[in-house]
Structure formats: structure tokens, C-alpha cells
Write a protein that holds these residues in place. Structure first.
Motif, PDB file in Angstrom:
ATOM      1  N   THR A   3       0.845  -1.195   0.000  1.00 24.15           N
ATOM      2  CA  THR A   3       0.000   0.000   0.000  1.00 24.15           C
ATOM      3  C   THR A   3       0.881   1.246   0.000  1.00 24.15           C
ATOM      4  OG1 THR A   3      -1.731  -1.164   1.220  1.00 24.15           O
ATOM      5  CG2 THR A   3      -1.814   1.244   1.222  1.00 24.15           C
ATOM      6  N   VAL A   4       0.672   2.099  -0.991  1.00 25.73           N
ATOM      7  CA  VAL A   4       1.492   3.302  -1.165  1.00 25.73           C
ATOM      8  C   VAL A   4       0.676   4.526  -0.781  1.00 25.73           C
ATOM      9  CG1 VAL A   4       2.748   4.732  -2.832  1.00 25.73           C
ATOM     10  CG2 VAL A   4       2.842   2.230  -3.001  1.00 25.73           C
ATOM     11  N   CYS A   5       1.266   5.385   0.039  1.00 27.63           N
ATOM     12  CA  CYS A   5       0.594   6.608   0.479  1.00 27.63           C
ATOM     13  C   CYS A   5       1.515   7.796   0.219  1.00 27.63           C
ATOM     14  CB  CYS A   5       0.251   6.521   1.961  1.00 27.63           C
ATOM     15  SG  CYS A   5      -0.654   7.949   2.581  1.00 27.63           S
ATOM     16  N   VAL A   6       1.053   8.733  -0.590  1.00 27.58           N
ATOM     17  CA  VAL A   6       1.782   9.972  -0.887  1.00 27.58           C
ATOM     18  C   VAL A   6       1.032  11.101  -0.182  1.00 27.58           C
ATOM     19  CG1 VAL A   6       2.514  11.553  -2.726  1.00 27.58           C
ATOM     20  CG2 VAL A   6       2.587   9.077  -3.093  1.00 27.58           C
ATOM     21  N   VAL A  33      -2.346   4.345  -3.306  1.00 28.72           N
ATOM     22  CA  VAL A  33      -2.450   3.208  -4.214  1.00 28.72           C
ATOM     23  C   VAL A  33      -2.618   1.974  -3.340  1.00 28.72           C
ATOM     24  CG1 VAL A  33      -1.357   1.873  -6.040  1.00 28.72           C
ATOM     25  CG2 VAL A  33      -0.956   4.343  -5.903  1.00 28.72           C
ATOM     26  N   GLY A  34      -3.701   1.246  -3.557  1.00 28.23           N
ATOM     27  CA  GLY A  34      -3.989   0.091  -2.724  1.00 28.23           C
ATOM     28  C   GLY A  34      -3.076  -1.083  -3.012  1.00 28.23           C
ATOM     29  N   GLU A  37      -2.785  -3.071  -6.476  1.00 31.39           N
ATOM     30  CA  GLU A  37      -3.473  -2.237  -7.455  1.00 31.39           C
ATOM     31  C   GLU A  37      -2.491  -1.798  -8.539  1.00 31.39           C
ATOM     32  OE1 GLU A  37      -7.031   0.902  -6.846  1.00 31.39           O
ATOM     33  OE2 GLU A  37      -5.161   1.454  -5.887  1.00 31.39           O
ATOM     34  N   PHE A  38      -3.006  -1.625  -9.766  1.00 34.81           N
ATOM     35  CA  PHE A  38      -2.199  -1.086 -10.856  1.00 34.81           C
ATOM     36  C   PHE A  38      -2.640   0.363 -11.070  1.00 34.81           C
ATOM     37  CE2 PHE A  38       0.474  -2.215 -14.613  1.00 34.81           C
ATOM     38  CZ  PHE A  38       0.504  -0.956 -15.186  1.00 34.81           C
ATOM     39  N   CYS A  39      -1.719   1.291 -10.847  1.00 31.00           N
ATOM     40  CA  CYS A  39      -2.023   2.717 -10.930  1.00 31.00           C
ATOM     41  C   CYS A  39      -1.118   3.375 -11.964  1.00 31.00           C
ATOM     42  CB  CYS A  39      -1.815   3.380  -9.565  1.00 31.00           C
ATOM     43  SG  CYS A  39      -2.067   5.178  -9.567  1.00 31.00           S
ATOM     44  N   SER A  40      -1.706   4.148 -12.858  1.00 32.55           N
ATOM     45  CA  SER A  40      -0.922   4.928 -13.811  1.00 32.55           C
ATOM     46  C   SER A  40      -0.921   6.393 -13.401  1.00 32.55           C
ATOM     47  CB  SER A  40      -1.496   4.805 -15.227  1.00 32.55           C
ATOM     48  OG  SER A  40      -1.216   3.541 -15.779  1.00 32.55           O
ATOM     49  N   ILE A  41       0.240   7.042 -13.580  1.00 29.77           N
ATOM     50  CA  ILE A  41       0.372   8.482 -13.382  1.00 29.77           C
ATOM     51  C   ILE A  41       0.499   9.097 -14.764  1.00 29.77           C
ATOM     52  CG2 ILE A  41       1.702  10.338 -12.319  1.00 29.77           C
ATOM     53  CD1 ILE A  41       2.637   8.335 -10.213  1.00 29.77           C
ATOM     54  N   LEU A  42      -0.467   9.911 -15.124  1.00 29.17           N
ATOM     55  CA  LEU A  42      -0.625  10.399 -16.492  1.00 29.17           C
ATOM     56  C   LEU A  42      -0.515  11.910 -16.532  1.00 29.17           C
ATOM     57  CD1 LEU A  42      -1.566   9.500 -19.437  1.00 29.17           C
ATOM     58  CD2 LEU A  42      -3.907   9.886 -18.609  1.00 29.17           C
ATOM     59  N   GLY A  43       0.139  12.417 -17.564  1.00 30.76           N
ATOM     60  CA  GLY A  43       0.222  13.868 -17.707  1.00 30.76           C
ATOM     61  C   GLY A  43       1.202  14.277 -18.784  1.00 30.76           C
ATOM     62  N   HIS A  44       1.254  15.598 -19.038  1.00 25.75           N
ATOM     63  CA  HIS A  44       2.163  16.146 -20.039  1.00 25.75           C
ATOM     64  C   HIS A  44       3.621  15.874 -19.667  1.00 25.75           C
ATOM     65  CE1 HIS A  44      -0.745  18.530 -22.374  1.00 25.75           C
ATOM     66  NE2 HIS A  44      -1.352  18.781 -21.233  1.00 25.75           N
ATOM     67  N   THR A 194       1.757  -4.578  -6.395  1.00 21.77           N
ATOM     68  CA  THR A 194       1.333  -3.195  -6.581  1.00 21.77           C
ATOM     69  C   THR A 194       2.206  -2.618  -7.685  1.00 21.77           C
ATOM     70  OG1 THR A 194       0.767  -3.019  -4.246  1.00 21.77           O
ATOM     71  CG2 THR A 194       1.050  -0.956  -5.454  1.00 21.77           C
ATOM     72  N   MET A 195       1.586  -2.026  -8.694  1.00 23.31           N
ATOM     73  CA  MET A 195       2.331  -1.497  -9.834  1.00 23.31           C
ATOM     74  C   MET A 195       1.964  -0.037 -10.065  1.00 23.31           C
ATOM     75  SD  MET A 195       2.280  -4.625 -12.606  1.00 23.31           S
ATOM     76  CE  MET A 195       2.718  -6.311 -12.146  1.00 23.31           C
ATOM     77  N   ILE A 196       2.994   0.781 -10.280  1.00 20.63           N
ATOM     78  CA  ILE A 196       2.785   2.199 -10.587  1.00 20.63           C
ATOM     79  C   ILE A 196       3.521   2.503 -11.880  1.00 20.63           C
ATOM     80  CG2 ILE A 196       3.114   4.573  -9.816  1.00 20.63           C
ATOM     81  CD1 ILE A 196       2.925   3.584  -6.942  1.00 20.63           C
ATOM     82  N   LEU A 197       2.762   2.936 -12.875  1.00 20.19           N
ATOM     83  CA  LEU A 197       3.289   3.206 -14.210  1.00 20.19           C
ATOM     84  C   LEU A 197       3.228   4.693 -14.512  1.00 20.19           C
ATOM     85  CD1 LEU A 197       4.038   2.205 -17.187  1.00 20.19           C
ATOM     86  CD2 LEU A 197       1.559   2.260 -17.600  1.00 20.19           C
ATOM     87  N   VAL A 198       4.354   5.260 -14.916  1.00 23.01           N
ATOM     88  CA  VAL A 198       4.398   6.635 -15.407  1.00 23.01           C
ATOM     89  C   VAL A 198       4.242   6.579 -16.924  1.00 23.01           C
ATOM     90  CG1 VAL A 198       6.032   8.488 -15.929  1.00 23.01           C
ATOM     91  CG2 VAL A 198       5.693   7.763 -13.577  1.00 23.01           C
ATOM     92  N   THR A 199       3.300   7.327 -17.477  1.00 26.43           N
ATOM     93  CA  THR A 199       3.072   7.315 -18.916  1.00 26.43           C
ATOM     94  C   THR A 199       2.453   8.631 -19.369  1.00 26.43           C
ATOM     95  OG1 THR A 199       2.018   6.105 -20.744  1.00 26.43           O
ATOM     96  CG2 THR A 199       0.778   6.251 -18.682  1.00 26.43           C
ATOM     97  N   HIS A 200       2.649   8.950 -20.661  1.00 33.55           N
ATOM     98  CA  HIS A 200       1.911  10.080 -21.243  1.00 33.55           C
ATOM     99  C   HIS A 200       0.888   9.561 -22.246  1.00 33.55           C
ATOM    100  CE1 HIS A 200       5.341   9.532 -24.072  1.00 33.55           C
ATOM    101  NE2 HIS A 200       4.377   9.701 -24.954  1.00 33.55           N
TER     102      HIS A 200
END
Length: 259
Positions: A3-6, A33-34, A37-44, A194-200
Motif C-alpha cells: 500500500t502506497v501513500c503519498v 495506491v492500494g 493495485e495497478f495505478c498509472s500516473i498520467l500527464g504532459h 502493486t504497480m505504478i506506471l508513469v506514462t503520457h
């Protein structure tokens, strides 16, 4: 397990110029992020996505706020949070199996157990027959599969991915997205990470994620936190998929261009 907590995280970079101002990359970002859980961080580009990943990996420290995994503050890099990089970061002088075994050696896993784990991971990513090859003998997509196998081999709590398919051509990128989706679907619930993906890429985020965090332009702030409830495997022609894609496109493009 993961479990990830920011909590209220900001990151300021010193400009290094006598008359230049400091750069605020992230501003008071908070999300969770639980476990599994698979969480993507999306942005410019330049919105702070990679900065967030570096903070979660322990490569950098926040200027304010805190990052926690299972209630423990992120203080330094550890095998419990492994990273898949955009440029593969494989050791060119090592074979595929030696690359996958590298972290296991650092953990001092016994040789027979190392061999078993490496075999399982290479089977999982479809590269068992390439165990004795070297990175230069592989395609870009195959190299990235080796990177994923190496990251998973040490049994991390959290797998962090920094635009892992950005260097691939469109065909290989689509194939790797499907491959990662297959790995997620095949993982038993108790074995899933738990997976965290950075993507645009909006499509990449929708295809893979349980949740999507959208960041504003720099300084990166949380603009939206969206749960993805579409069934797997995801169908790009599905009306729900297209509706979510339109929503995410509006969120990302409804940003003033930097001055």
C-alpha cells in the motif's frame, strides 16, 4: 504488502543559476495506491511524473511531505520497490539469465533457488529459450521483458515503471502493453504486485490500470484520481473505454500552455 501513500509531497529543484529561480516540480501531491493495485500516473511531459517515481523509488527526497509504503517512510532505494526504466538498463556483458539473477545475487539467494526463480520468470515473460543470449542479441521489446523479469524476480512489494515502452516502435509498444496486461491477468491474486506506471499515453493507462492519477502541468498537482472499472481484457472499441478516453483527453488538454 504494497500500500502506497503519498502525503502532501512537494519537490523543489535548485536552478543552479545565480539569478534563476528554483523549479517547483511537484506541489502538495497526495494520493493512495492500494495493495496489488495497478495505478498509472498520467500527464504532459515535464509535469513531474518521473520526479514522483524517483521519490517513490527512494532515488530522491521530497522537499515537503512524506511517502509511505505499508506505513513505512520511503528513505532509500530497496529491492522491495523495484524499477523498470525506459532504457532497459541491462548489463550488456551478462546473459539474459544472469541479468534476471542479478538482484537475487544481491539478496544472497542460494544458487539452486536463484536458478528456479530465474527459470520461472523467463517462462512468465516468454523468454525461456533466450536464457543464454546477451542483450545486444535481443529486440527492444525482448530487452524490456528481461527488465520486467529482473524486477519481478526479487519479489518486490511495489513495481515502479518509468515509461517502459516509450523507446519502442508503435507495433512493439502495443505488443508489450498486451504482454504486461497478460502478466497482470495471469498473476494469482496473492502473487500480484502493486504497480505504478508513469506514462503520457492515455490508451496505455486505460488498457492497464485499476486507477489513473492525472497531473497538471508543472508544478505537478493532482488534477484527477479515477477508478477504472472496465472489464479485462480492455476493448478499445467499447463505449465505456471511449468515454473514459474522452474524459482523460479533456482533463489533460484542458491545461493552459506554459508561458
Amino acid at each position: 504488502m504494497g500500500t502506497v501513500c503519498v502525503k502532501g509531497v512537494s519537490k523543489v529543484y535548485a536552478s543552479g543559476h545565480r539569478h534563476g529561480g528554483d523549479v517547483l516540480a511537484l506541489d502538495n501531491a497526495s494520493f493512495m495506491v492500494g495493495d496489488r493495485e495497478f495505478c498509472s500516473i498520467l500527464g504532459h511531459s515535464g509535469c513531474g511524473k518521473t520526479t514522483m517515481l524517483n521519490l517513490l523509488a527512494g532515488f530522491e527526497e521530497p522537499s515537503a511531505g512524506e511517502l509511505l509504503v505499508d506505513g513505512v517512510s520511503v528513505a532509500r532505494p530497496t529491492w522491495r520497490r523495484t524499477v523498470v526504466f525506459q532504457d532497459y538498463a541491462l548489463f550488456p556483458w551478462m546473459t539474459v539469465s544472469e541479468n534476471v539473477a542479478f538482484g537475487l545475487r544481491m539478496k544472497k539467494v542460494p544458487a539452486r533457488e536463484r536458478e528456479r526463480i530465474v527459470g520461472e520468470q523467463l517462462q512468465l515473460v516468454g523468454l525461456a529459450s533466450f536464457a543464454t543470449r546477451y542483450p545486444h542479441e535481443l529486440s527492444g521489446g525482448m530487452r524490456q521483458r528481461v527488465s520486467i523479469a529482473r524486477a519481478l524476480a526479487v519479489d518486490p512489494d511495489v513495481l515502479l515503471m518509468d515509461e517502459p515502452f516509450a523507446a519502442l516502435d508503435a507495433q512493439n509498444r502495443a505488443a508489450m502493453q498486451q504482454e504486461l496486461g497478460r502478466l497482470i491477468a495471469q498473476s494469482a491474486a496473492q502473487a500480484r504486485k502493486t504497480m505504478i506506471l508513469v506514462t503520457h499515453s492515455i490508451d496505455e493507462a486505460i488498457l492497464l490500470s485499476d486507477r489513473i492519477i492525472v497531473l497538471t502541468r508543472r508544478p505537478g498537482r493532482i488534477k484527477a484520481d479515477i477508478e477504472v472499472t472496465l472489464p479485462r481484457p480492455r476493448d478499445e472499441a467499447d463505449e465505456g473505454y471511449l468515454r473514459l478516453k474522452r474524459r482523460l483527453r479533456d482533463l489533460i488538454h484542458d491545461e493552459a500552455s506554459p508561458s
